[in-house]
Design an enzyme around this catalytic site. Structure first.
Site, PDB file in Angstrom:
ATOM      1  N   MET A   2       0.773  -1.190   0.007  1.00 12.60           N
ATOM      2  CA  MET A   2      -0.048   0.169   0.107  1.00 12.60           C
ATOM      3  C   MET A   2       1.015   1.282   0.137  1.00 12.60           C
ATOM      4  SD  MET A   2      -2.887   1.074   2.801  1.00 12.60           S
ATOM      5  CE  MET A   2      -1.690   1.141   4.119  1.00 12.60           C
TER       6      MET A   2
ATOM      7  N   GLY B  52      -2.090   8.577   0.885  1.00 10.65           N
ATOM      8  CA  GLY B  52      -3.415   8.552  -0.059  1.00 10.65           C
ATOM      9  C   GLY B  52      -4.365   9.699  -0.138  1.00 10.65           C
TER      10      GLY B  52
ATOM     11  N   ASP C  79      -8.885   6.842  -1.318  1.00 10.51           N
ATOM     12  CA  ASP C  79      -9.645   6.261  -0.370  1.00 10.51           C
ATOM     13  C   ASP C  79     -11.173   6.974  -0.398  1.00 10.51           C
ATOM     14  OD1 ASP C  79      -9.770   5.300   2.779  1.00 10.51           O
ATOM     15  OD2 ASP C  79     -10.727   6.950   2.584  1.00 10.51           O
TER      16      ASP C  79
ATOM     17  N   TYR D 150     -19.542   8.314   1.651  1.00 10.24           N
ATOM     18  CA  TYR D 150     -19.190   9.504   1.075  1.00 10.24           C
ATOM     19  C   TYR D 150     -19.839  10.197   0.013  1.00 10.24           C
ATOM     20  CZ  TYR D 150     -14.688   8.623   3.803  1.00 10.24           C
ATOM     21  OH  TYR D 150     -13.908   8.580   4.685  1.00 10.24           O
TER      22      TYR D 150
END
Length: 311
Positions: free
Chosen positions: A16, A20, A47, A52
């Site tokens: 990862m 981000g 992300d 959202y």
């Protein structure tokens, strides 16, 4: 080719990027443009979340960059999250497939349980649910998330807003370990004990609100605006936000700064060619107050409310 961020290895062998783009409170065209700009700048970690309400726009920007040949799908690390209204075990897979469809992707890199607390389901359009909380056991929800890995729909699964005791309960009962716990973390709320606990158990801490939702008119938070912060920024020839993000990276946290301003998105990313000295790390550590900016206080009476514990 743009410079890209270094990567950290997760406990399942996946990698990862160590910074981000956060997209909470980025809506519609703003989320699309921020994601598009971020990919051009060099971000390879995006992300988002069902709640959202921007998975469509984030996914559109990603698919366009792939179609243009700017990136390949395998170059990106995409995270989204299971909403509270979808904690019932029988709807977890359907909820995941809804997010996958919103994004228009074939798989997700990381799927998180957004909170340990479920909310009553009315319909999928009631994205934020209500404060009608349920007693669904997050272990039952987790077992359904594990099946998504079995199906190849997501590479990794993880937690968000879990405390140490809840994390241990998942670890003691899981078949597939969580790889991260995404929590509020910034110099005013440093999560030192939770970070140490995560490290001992092989989890990475990802930080939402890594700049603590700045309020420039109030010159808040102090770690971005006070005299010490300005002196540090001047010393390194950086912004105070860059100093903050660099600090988080050096203490082992993966920050997810949110911005819709292209220059600021680029500034937030440009933190890999300098290092804070030990005495300046100590200055940043002293900004800790222990006060959250996102306490989820409406859920405070629930048995799974995570923030009654010290960490």
């Amino acid at each position: 080719m743009p410079k890209v961020a270094p990567k950290i290895k997760l406990n399942n062998g996946q990698e990862m990027p160590i910074i981000g783009l956060g997209t909470w409170k980025s809506y519609e065209s703003e989320a699309y443009q921020a994601t598009s700009d971020a990919i051009d700048i060099g971000y390879r970690h995006i992300d988002t979340a069902f709640v959202y309400e921007n998975e469509h726009e984030v996914g559109q920007a990603i698919r366009e960059k792939i179609a243009q040949g700017v990136i390949r799908r395998e170059d990106l690390f995409v995270t989204t999250k299971l909403g509270g209204i979808h904690h019932d075990p029988e709807v977890v897979e359907r909820a995941f497939r809804l997010s996958l469809s919103n994004l228009g992707l074939d798989y997700i890199d990381l799927y998180l349980m957004h909170m340990p607390i479920g909310q009553k389901f009315h319909d999928d359009n009631n994205v934020h649910g209500t404060l009608e909380l349920t007693d669904v056991d997050y272990l039952d929800t987790w077992r359904e998330m594990e099946k998504l890995v079995d199906l190849g729909l997501t590479r990794s699964i993880g937690l968000s807003n879990f405390n140490a005791a809840q994390t241990e309960r998942v670890l003691a009962n899981c078949r597939i370990k969580p790889v991260v716990n995404q929590v509020e973390c910034h110099p005013a709320f440093q999560q030192e004990q939770l970070r140490q606990h995560a490290k001992e158990h092989g989890l990475i801490i990802c930080a939402y609100c890594p700049l603590a939702r700045p309020q420039p008119a109030r010159h808040w938070p102090p770690f971005l605006y006070d005299e010490r912060a300005q002196q540090l920024a001047k010393k390194y020839g950086r912004s105070s936000a860059q100093i903050c993000l660099r600090y988080l990276i050096q203490i082992g946290v993966v920050p997810l700064p949110k911005s819709s301003n292209k220059a600021r998105i680029a500034e937030n990313f440009n933190v890999f060619d300098f290092e804070l000295q030990p005495e300046d790390m100590a200055v940043m550590k002293n900004y800790h107050t222990g006060v959250r900016t996102v306490p989820f206080s409406g859920m405070a009476g629930h048995k799974y409310y995570p923030f009654n514990d010290q960490f």
